[in-house]
Design a protein around this motif. Structure first.
Motif, PDB file in Angstrom:
ATOM      1  N   GLU A 176      44.665  43.376  40.197  1.00 32.12           N
ATOM      2  CA  GLU A 176      43.862  42.399  40.938  1.00 32.12           C
ATOM      3  C   GLU A 176      44.113  40.985  40.416  1.00 32.12           C
ATOM      4  O   GLU A 176      44.242  40.037  41.198  1.00 32.12           O
ATOM      5  CB  GLU A 176      42.379  42.750  40.836  1.00 32.12           C
ATOM      6  CG  GLU A 176      41.993  44.001  41.589  1.00 32.12           C
ATOM      7  CD  GLU A 176      40.565  44.472  41.308  1.00 32.12           C
ATOM      8  OE1 GLU A 176      39.788  43.724  40.685  1.00 32.12           O
ATOM      9  OE2 GLU A 176      40.247  45.596  41.712  1.00 32.12           O
ATOM     10  N   GLN A 177      44.190  40.828  39.112  1.00 30.32           N
ATOM     11  CA  GLN A 177      44.451  39.508  38.528  1.00 30.32           C
ATOM     12  C   GLN A 177      45.846  39.016  38.900  1.00 30.32           C
ATOM     13  O   GLN A 177      46.030  37.836  39.206  1.00 30.32           O
ATOM     14  CB  GLN A 177      44.283  39.559  37.009  1.00 30.32           C
ATOM     15  CG  GLN A 177      42.839  39.735  36.579  1.00 30.32           C
ATOM     16  CD  GLN A 177      42.698  40.022  35.088  1.00 30.32           C
ATOM     17  OE1 GLN A 177      43.659  40.362  34.399  1.00 30.32           O
ATOM     18  NE2 GLN A 177      41.474  39.910  34.591  1.00 30.32           N
ATOM     19  N   SER A 197      45.748  37.979  42.571  1.00 31.19           N
ATOM     20  CA  SER A 197      45.012  36.726  42.695  1.00 31.19           C
ATOM     21  C   SER A 197      45.879  35.549  42.243  1.00 31.19           C
ATOM     22  O   SER A 197      45.941  34.513  42.904  1.00 31.19           O
ATOM     23  CB  SER A 197      43.728  36.812  41.876  1.00 31.19           C
ATOM     24  OG  SER A 197      42.876  35.769  42.186  1.00 31.19           O
ATOM     25  N   LYS A 198      46.583  35.722  41.132  1.00 33.32           N
ATOM     26  CA  LYS A 198      47.446  34.659  40.606  1.00 33.32           C
ATOM     27  C   LYS A 198      48.578  34.345  41.590  1.00 33.32           C
ATOM     28  O   LYS A 198      48.898  33.176  41.819  1.00 33.32           O
ATOM     29  CB  LYS A 198      48.033  35.086  39.261  1.00 33.32           C
ATOM     30  CG  LYS A 198      48.934  34.058  38.632  1.00 33.32           C
ATOM     31  CD  LYS A 198      49.442  34.523  37.284  1.00 33.32           C
ATOM     32  CE  LYS A 198      50.336  33.471  36.659  1.00 33.32           C
ATOM     33  NZ  LYS A 198      50.842  33.868  35.361  1.00 33.32           N
ATOM     34  N   THR A 200      46.613  33.349  45.684  1.00 30.99           N
ATOM     35  CA  THR A 200      45.507  32.432  45.991  1.00 30.99           C
ATOM     36  C   THR A 200      45.829  30.985  45.657  1.00 30.99           C
ATOM     37  O   THR A 200      44.979  30.128  45.797  1.00 30.99           O
ATOM     38  CB  THR A 200      44.211  32.849  45.276  1.00 30.99           C
ATOM     39  OG1 THR A 200      44.435  32.836  43.871  1.00 30.99           O
ATOM     40  CG2 THR A 200      43.743  34.203  45.739  1.00 30.99           C
ATOM     41  N   HIS A 239      46.023  28.609  48.898  1.00 29.54           N
ATOM     42  CA  HIS A 239      46.063  29.327  50.174  1.00 29.54           C
ATOM     43  C   HIS A 239      47.474  29.394  50.766  1.00 29.54           C
ATOM     44  O   HIS A 239      47.627  29.467  51.982  1.00 29.54           O
ATOM     45  CB  HIS A 239      45.112  28.697  51.204  1.00 29.54           C
ATOM     46  CG  HIS A 239      43.714  28.555  50.736  1.00 29.54           C
ATOM     47  ND1 HIS A 239      42.870  29.619  50.571  1.00 29.54           N
ATOM     48  CD2 HIS A 239      43.002  27.460  50.393  1.00 29.54           C
ATOM     49  CE1 HIS A 239      41.702  29.189  50.154  1.00 29.54           C
ATOM     50  NE2 HIS A 239      41.752  27.886  50.029  1.00 29.54           N
ATOM     51  N   GLN A 252      39.531  32.282  50.749  1.00 33.41           N
ATOM     52  CA  GLN A 252      40.029  33.353  49.902  1.00 33.41           C
ATOM     53  C   GLN A 252      39.260  34.664  50.044  1.00 33.41           C
ATOM     54  O   GLN A 252      39.727  35.703  49.623  1.00 33.41           O
ATOM     55  CB  GLN A 252      40.007  32.911  48.436  1.00 33.41           C
ATOM     56  CG  GLN A 252      40.990  31.818  48.147  1.00 33.41           C
ATOM     57  CD  GLN A 252      40.972  31.383  46.694  1.00 33.41           C
ATOM     58  OE1 GLN A 252      40.147  31.816  45.907  1.00 33.41           O
ATOM     59  NE2 GLN A 252      41.895  30.513  46.338  1.00 33.41           N
ATOM     60  N   ARG A 253      38.117  34.637  50.683  1.00 35.21           N
ATOM     61  CA  ARG A 253      37.323  35.871  50.777  1.00 35.21           C
ATOM     62  C   ARG A 253      38.069  36.970  51.526  1.00 35.21           C
ATOM     63  O   ARG A 253      37.839  38.151  51.264  1.00 35.21           O
ATOM     64  CB  ARG A 253      35.959  35.604  51.401  1.00 35.21           C
ATOM     65  CG  ARG A 253      35.947  35.396  52.880  1.00 35.21           C
ATOM     66  CD  ARG A 253      34.517  35.128  53.405  1.00 35.21           C
ATOM     67  NE  ARG A 253      34.580  34.557  54.714  1.00 35.21           N
ATOM     68  CZ  ARG A 253      34.527  35.267  55.842  1.00 35.21           C
ATOM     69  NH1 ARG A 253      34.354  36.552  55.782  1.00 35.21           N
ATOM     70  NH2 ARG A 253      34.614  34.667  57.006  1.00 35.21           N
ATOM     71  N   LEU A 258      41.254  37.792  51.269  1.00 33.55           N
ATOM     72  CA  LEU A 258      42.047  38.503  50.268  1.00 33.55           C
ATOM     73  C   LEU A 258      41.138  39.270  49.318  1.00 33.55           C
ATOM     74  O   LEU A 258      41.383  40.434  49.015  1.00 33.55           O
ATOM     75  CB  LEU A 258      42.934  37.534  49.483  1.00 33.55           C
ATOM     76  CG  LEU A 258      43.693  38.157  48.307  1.00 33.55           C
ATOM     77  CD1 LEU A 258      44.626  39.275  48.776  1.00 33.55           C
ATOM     78  CD2 LEU A 258      44.475  37.090  47.564  1.00 33.55           C
ATOM     79  N   PHE A 259      40.072  38.623  48.861  1.00 29.83           N
ATOM     80  CA  PHE A 259      39.190  39.286  47.902  1.00 29.83           C
ATOM     81  C   PHE A 259      38.500  40.506  48.512  1.00 29.83           C
ATOM     82  O   PHE A 259      38.271  41.501  47.828  1.00 29.83           O
ATOM     83  CB  PHE A 259      38.182  38.293  47.325  1.00 29.83           C
ATOM     84  CG  PHE A 259      38.836  37.229  46.477  1.00 29.83           C
ATOM     85  CD1 PHE A 259      39.901  37.524  45.628  1.00 29.83           C
ATOM     86  CD2 PHE A 259      38.413  35.925  46.532  1.00 29.83           C
ATOM     87  CE1 PHE A 259      40.512  36.557  44.856  1.00 29.83           C
ATOM     88  CE2 PHE A 259      39.014  34.936  45.755  1.00 29.83           C
ATOM     89  CZ  PHE A 259      40.073  35.250  44.918  1.00 29.83           C
ATOM     90  N   ILE A 292      41.067  43.261  48.391  1.00 24.36           N
ATOM     91  CA  ILE A 292      41.175  43.756  47.012  1.00 24.36           C
ATOM     92  C   ILE A 292      39.982  44.649  46.682  1.00 24.36           C
ATOM     93  O   ILE A 292      40.125  45.688  46.030  1.00 24.36           O
ATOM     94  CB  ILE A 292      41.308  42.576  46.030  1.00 24.36           C
ATOM     95  CG1 ILE A 292      42.692  41.932  46.182  1.00 24.36           C
ATOM     96  CG2 ILE A 292      41.058  43.012  44.595  1.00 24.36           C
ATOM     97  CD1 ILE A 292      42.887  40.646  45.396  1.00 24.36           C
TER      98      ILE A 292
END
Length: 188
Positions: free
Chosen positions: A88-89, A92-93, A96, A99, A170-171, A173-174, A177
């Motif tokens: 996940e990290q 995100s890296k 995100t 965008h 970003q929500r 993608l989150f 995840i």
């Protein structure tokens, strides 16, 4: 005045986010030279042409992703939940940053109309991603279901990246995840 000296790695570090943001067709070698603060001719010291440069961008991205994904998966001190947290990290890296989305997905979409020579490198990226998730899923699911779920998760995440880019939020993608975590860890 453009800088005279720069390394291939420095060029790629500036080119990758620029291509991710602007795409292949909307990026000229002159644009890239300006971004890297070098003469356009300097690109030809490292790359024969724009296609060679884009292939190198994709290979570098693949190498980074594969190395980090395998490092997480090979860490025997981590349980599945902690490996997933590492993934996940990493996602995100990678995805995100302002965008800009996924350079592989952006390239795949563009290459479908522009130049399919990039598909092999893009496929390597998605194969790595699917195989990593399949490995995590295999502890709770059968082989066939693990493959199907891994493919579904990658599709969901890439869709989340696309919506994140379109809506600048970003929500998307989150949330993808979060669904990945629920599927892999059997959370409700």
């Amino acid at each position: 005045m453009p800088k005279v000296k720069t390394s291939k790695e420095q060029v790629l570090n500036k080119v990758i986010p620029f291509i991710r943001k602007r795409g292949i067709a909307n990026t000229s070698m002159a644009d890239l030279a300006k971004e890297c603060e070098i003469q356009k001719s300097h690109f030809y010291y490292y790359f024969d042409n724009k296609d060679a440069l884009v292939k190198e961008v994709l290979a570098t991205t693949n190498s980074y992703f594969s190395y980090n994904m395998n490092k997480i998966l090979a860490n025997e001190t981590l349980n599945t939940a902690n490996k997933l947290k590492g993934i996940e990290q990493l996602l995100s890296k990678l995805f995100t940053n302002k965008h800009e989305g996924c350079v592989m997905a952006n390239t795949a979409l563009e290459a479908a109309y522009y130049n399919p020579i990039y598909f092999d490198e893009v496929a390597k990226f998605f194969d790595c991603f699917i195989n990593a998730l399949k490995q995590l899923l295999s502890s709770n699911y059968g082989k066939k279901e693990s493959i199907e779920l891994a493919e579904q998760i990658v599709q969901d995440i890439e869709g989340g990246i696309l919506l994140m880019k379109v809506y600048q939020d970003q929500r998307y993608l989150f949330n993808a995840i979060k669904r990945m975590r629920k599927t892999i860890c059997l959370e409700k």
